[in-house]
Design a protein around this motif. Structure first.
Motif, PDB file in Angstrom:
ATOM      1  N   GLN A 273       0.803  -1.224   0.000  1.00 55.46           N
ATOM      2  CA  GLN A 273       0.000   0.000   0.000  1.00 55.46           C
ATOM      3  C   GLN A 273       0.837   1.275   0.000  1.00 55.46           C
ATOM      4  OE1 GLN A 273      -3.011  -0.048   3.203  1.00 55.46           O
ATOM      5  NE2 GLN A 273      -4.463  -0.308   1.530  1.00 55.46           N
ATOM      6  N   PRO A 274       0.515   2.240  -0.862  1.00 52.45           N
ATOM      7  CA  PRO A 274       1.147   3.561  -0.802  1.00 52.45           C
ATOM      8  C   PRO A 274       0.415   4.441   0.201  1.00 52.45           C
ATOM      9  CG  PRO A 274      -0.337   3.502  -2.658  1.00 52.45           C
ATOM     10  CD  PRO A 274      -0.406   2.137  -2.017  1.00 52.45           C
ATOM     11  N   ALA A 275       1.107   5.478   0.683  1.00 49.64           N
ATOM     12  CA  ALA A 275       0.504   6.438   1.604  1.00 49.64           C
ATOM     13  C   ALA A 275       0.410   7.820   0.984  1.00 49.64           C
ATOM     14  CB  ALA A 275       1.326   6.502   2.897  1.00 49.64           C
ATOM     15  N   HIS A 276       0.807   7.955  -0.288  1.00 48.31           N
ATOM     16  CA  HIS A 276       0.843   9.275  -0.935  1.00 48.31           C
ATOM     17  C   HIS A 276       0.630   9.092  -2.433  1.00 48.31           C
ATOM     18  CE1 HIS A 276       2.450  13.174  -2.310  1.00 48.31           C
ATOM     19  NE2 HIS A 276       2.215  13.603  -1.077  1.00 48.31           N
ATOM     20  N   MET A 277       0.011  10.080  -3.078  1.00 46.91           N
ATOM     21  CA  MET A 277      -0.260   9.990  -4.507  1.00 46.91           C
ATOM     22  C   MET A 277       1.005   9.850  -5.342  1.00 46.91           C
ATOM     23  SD  MET A 277      -3.466   9.790  -5.234  1.00 46.91           S
ATOM     24  CE  MET A 277      -3.451  10.150  -7.001  1.00 46.91           C
ATOM     25  N   SER A 278       2.121  10.291  -4.837  1.00 49.46           N
ATOM     26  CA  SER A 278       3.373  10.158  -5.574  1.00 49.46           C
ATOM     27  C   SER A 278       3.778   8.693  -5.747  1.00 49.46           C
ATOM     28  CB  SER A 278       4.501  10.926  -4.873  1.00 49.46           C
ATOM     29  OG  SER A 278       4.714  10.412  -3.561  1.00 49.46           O
ATOM     30  N   ASP A 279       3.211   7.820  -4.913  1.00 47.49           N
ATOM     31  CA  ASP A 279       3.511   6.386  -4.981  1.00 47.49           C
ATOM     32  C   ASP A 279       2.323   5.574  -5.475  1.00 47.49           C
ATOM     33  OD1 ASP A 279       6.169   6.666  -3.926  1.00 47.49           O
ATOM     34  OD2 ASP A 279       5.277   6.974  -1.952  1.00 47.49           O
TER      35      ASP A 279
ATOM     36  N   ILE B 123      -4.889  -1.921  -2.829  1.00 46.17           N
ATOM     37  CA  ILE B 123      -3.556  -1.326  -2.729  1.00 46.17           C
ATOM     38  C   ILE B 123      -3.658   0.186  -2.513  1.00 46.17           C
ATOM     39  CG2 ILE B 123      -1.376  -0.952  -3.941  1.00 46.17           C
ATOM     40  CD1 ILE B 123      -1.926  -3.577  -5.463  1.00 46.17           C
ATOM     41  N   ASN B 124      -4.288   0.874  -3.467  1.00 41.57           N
ATOM     42  CA  ASN B 124      -4.331   2.336  -3.421  1.00 41.57           C
ATOM     43  C   ASN B 124      -5.301   2.889  -2.386  1.00 41.57           C
ATOM     44  OD1 ASN B 124      -2.370   2.871  -5.510  1.00 41.57           O
ATOM     45  ND2 ASN B 124      -3.879   2.060  -6.950  1.00 41.57           N
ATOM     46  N   SER B 125      -6.081   2.023  -1.754  1.00 43.41           N
ATOM     47  CA  SER B 125      -6.936   2.483  -0.650  1.00 43.41           C
ATOM     48  C   SER B 125      -6.104   3.016   0.507  1.00 43.41           C
ATOM     49  CB  SER B 125      -7.839   1.346  -0.161  1.00 43.41           C
ATOM     50  OG  SER B 125      -7.069   0.226   0.258  1.00 43.41           O
ATOM     51  N   GLY B 126      -4.823   2.699   0.531  1.00 45.43           N
ATOM     52  CA  GLY B 126      -3.954   3.241   1.575  1.00 45.43           C
ATOM     53  C   GLY B 126      -3.892   4.762   1.560  1.00 45.43           C
ATOM     54  N   ILE B 127      -4.079   5.375   0.399  1.00 43.26           N
ATOM     55  CA  ILE B 127      -3.981   6.845   0.301  1.00 43.26           C
ATOM     56  C   ILE B 127      -5.144   7.528   1.008  1.00 43.26           C
ATOM     57  CG2 ILE B 127      -3.913   8.787  -1.318  1.00 43.26           C
ATOM     58  CD1 ILE B 127      -2.407   6.865  -3.260  1.00 43.26           C
ATOM     59  N   PRO B 128      -6.415   7.232   0.668  1.00 46.22           N
ATOM     60  CA  PRO B 128      -7.509   7.837   1.438  1.00 46.22           C
ATOM     61  C   PRO B 128      -7.553   7.346   2.882  1.00 46.22           C
ATOM     62  CG  PRO B 128      -8.366   6.288  -0.194  1.00 46.22           C
ATOM     63  CD  PRO B 128      -6.924   6.490  -0.506  1.00 46.22           C
ATOM     64  N   ASN B 129      -7.079   6.120   3.152  1.00 45.89           N
ATOM     65  CA  ASN B 129      -6.993   5.654   4.538  1.00 45.89           C
ATOM     66  C   ASN B 129      -6.097   6.576   5.366  1.00 45.89           C
ATOM     67  OD1 ASN B 129      -8.635   3.475   4.144  1.00 45.89           O
ATOM     68  ND2 ASN B 129      -7.058   1.920   4.402  1.00 45.89           N
ATOM     69  N   LYS B 130      -4.943   6.901   4.808  1.00 48.94           N
ATOM     70  CA  LYS B 130      -3.995   7.768   5.498  1.00 48.94           C
ATOM     71  C   LYS B 130      -4.595   9.150   5.728  1.00 48.94           C
ATOM     72  CE  LYS B 130       0.113   9.246   6.932  1.00 48.94           C
ATOM     73  NZ  LYS B 130       0.576   8.974   8.314  1.00 48.94           N
ATOM     74  N   ALA B 131      -5.320   9.672   4.732  1.00 48.16           N
ATOM     75  CA  ALA B 131      -5.953  10.982   4.883  1.00 48.16           C
ATOM     76  C   ALA B 131      -6.950  10.973   6.032  1.00 48.16           C
ATOM     77  CB  ALA B 131      -6.646  11.388   3.581  1.00 48.16           C
TER      78      ALA B 131
ATOM     79  N   GLY C 290      -1.811  16.338   2.692  1.00 48.89           N
ATOM     80  CA  GLY C 290      -0.749  15.494   3.230  1.00 48.89           C
ATOM     81  C   GLY C 290      -0.513  14.226   2.433  1.00 48.89           C
ATOM     82  N   VAL C 291      -1.523  13.794   1.664  1.00 48.66           N
ATOM     83  CA  VAL C 291      -1.353  12.607   0.831  1.00 48.66           C
ATOM     84  C   VAL C 291      -1.257  12.980  -0.652  1.00 48.66           C
ATOM     85  CG1 VAL C 291      -2.501  11.121   2.509  1.00 48.66           C
ATOM     86  CG2 VAL C 291      -3.845  12.152   0.657  1.00 48.66           C
TER      87      VAL C 291
END
Length: 478
Positions: free
Chosen positions: A252-258, A271-279, A344-345
């Protein structure tokens, strides 16, 4: 066909199937086979054959849920034998008790925090089946009920152990009855993220934890003692949940750059659900207190508000800012905290009226060059969708009436058939794609018979065709 959403991602099971451990390989492969059959829409034809249909129960009220737990006895016929109904005492079976209590804890969050009476807000009975399959390595929501495997006993323990997993899967039911987020690409990742959000909120609500006290882990109780990891997912630190030779490394990524651009996992939904999860995590911690009260309310307002099924990350971010402004005021600390969490993400929401920029979901008039809309076909219109591929010839075909599809997909087909978009895309193909798959659509009302190579289709259109072919919904897997 209703949505079928499982908690263990396919890439985790594929890693176990290639782990080199014969027992783990056997259980993971068997789980993948069952999951694949269920995704292809065989649940109504096969898994309910033994017990026909689920019983019709009276709906619950805002005073309490209606729960029923069944035992599949390691079989795959659903729902199985009824072993505990609402108000019955414990049976002595730990999985039955955990499922019954988890259904209750989920109902409590939705009712006590948001005034929602069960998943559909109309008292939908909460049903669960335990001991599904032989050491089945997953749990899923099939559009009508929860189903739990017992795990392989080595990497995965019983799937009723994590109340946040129960909350996660049941939240797919709430999405099914509200936003209907398409289970593909960014909208699918949002579907998964919304389930993670409300899954952990079920646990935090049950334990009375503040955002700072919570572990923000999904499925922490599922992993066996020898696994190098803490959970299936970490909302506080996506990409760090596990690093195990059998499971692989948390992708999982934590930022749109990843951001991971992939065709696997329905376009990276787990996988990419990590980005809104982090937000969401960062917002809840910044606000402090109980996460379900302010941050959770903003997310609830968003998923039950004016949101389209094909919503992407930027749009969703804009809608959460709008929801915060509507409840707390423009330029309020809460609205600014939401903006900051998304920034932040790597997602910036415009500073105009909340919902402008990223929050706008559709233009008021067609874009220049867009196909002009014609009459909207009726919901009983039938379409034939097929997919061909090179020397393999015809691989899949399905004919379906639009009203048999989930409502978001019914609307999407009506909008598509009211234009000549498919004909334009077929005519615009500038070269041959001899090795590519082609999607075809035939319809008599309006008259249509086209084939378009897969590489020229937009992700949104390809996803619609694929969902229609597979008998799935725009809803979830989780």
């Amino acid at each position: 066909m209703t949505a079928r959403c499982s908690v263990v991602p396919p890439y985790v099971l594929e890693a176990l199937a290639a782990s080199g451990d014969p027992r783990l390989q056997a259980h993971a492969t068997a789980t993948l086979d069952v999951d694949s059959a269920l995704r292809r829409g065989r649940v109504s034809a096969e898994t309910r054959a033994g017990d026909a249909v689920l019983p019709q129960l009276e709906p619950g009220t805002d005073a309490g849920p209606v729960r029923a737990v069944y035992d599949a006895e390691t079989g795959t016929s659903l729902p199985g034998e009824l072993v505990r109904s609402e108000g019955d005492p414990p049976t002595g079976d730990t999985a039955v008790t955990e499922a019954y209590d988890g259904l209750g804890a989920t109902w409590q969050l939705w009712q006590e925090a948001y005034g929602r009476t069960s998943l559909d807000d109309h008292g939908l009975p909460l049903l669960a089946t335990v001991h599904y399959g032989s050491d089945y390595d997953n749990a899923f929501w099939d559009g009508t009920q929860m189903v739990f495997g017992d795990g392989d006993g080595v990497v995965f323990l019983g799937f009723t152990r994590s109340v946040d997993v129960i909350g996660h899967e049941l939240a797919h039911g709430v999405t099914q009855y509200t936003s209907g987020l398409n289970y593909q690409g960014q909208s699918g990742a949002l579907n998964e993220s919304v389930s993670d959000v409300f899954g952990v909120l079920v646990k935090q609500h049950l334990l009375g934890q503040s955002a700072q006290e919570a572990d923000w882990l999904v499925g922490a109780e599922l992993l066996g003692p020898g696994v190098d990891g803490v959970a299936l997912r970490s909302m506080a630190a996506p990409g760090t949940a596990y690093d195990d030779p059998r499971l692989g490394t948390d992708p999982q990524p934590a930022h749109m750059s990843d951001y991971v651009d992939t065709a696997e996992d329905s376009g990276g939904v787990h996988i990419n659900s990590g980005i809104p999860n982090k937000a969401f995590h960062d917002l809840a911690v910044a606000l402090g207190g109980h996460a379900w009260e302010v941050a959770g309310q903003i997310w609830y307002d968003t998923v039950t508000g004016d949101i389209r099924a094909d919503c992407d990350f930027a749009t969703f971010a804009g809608l959460t800012v709008a929801a915060a402004a509507a409840r707390h005021g423009e330029a309020s600390p809460q609205e600014e905290a939401v903006r900051a969490a998304w920034e932040g993400v790597g997602i910036t929401v415009g500073e105009g009226t909340p919902g402008d920029d990223a929050g706008d979901q559709a233009p008021e008039s067609p874009a220049p060059g867009a196909p002009a809309p014609g009459p909207t076909p009726p919901a009983d219109t039938e379409v034939e969708v097929f997919r061909t591929g090179g020397l393999a010839g015809l691989t899949r075909r399905r004919t379906v009436a639009l009203h048999e599809l989930p409502e978001p997909d019914t609307r999407a087909w009506q909008e598509l058939l009211a234009t000549d978009r498919l004909q334009q895309e077929a005519a615009a193909v500038g070269r041959d794609y001899p090795d590519a798959y082609c999607y075809g659509v035939r319809c008599t009302r309006p008259t249509l018979d086209v084939q378009v190579p897969e590489p020229v289709l937009t992700e949104e259109l390809r996803a619609l065709l694929e969902r229609t072919l597979g008998g799935g919904t725009g809803g979830a897997a989780g």
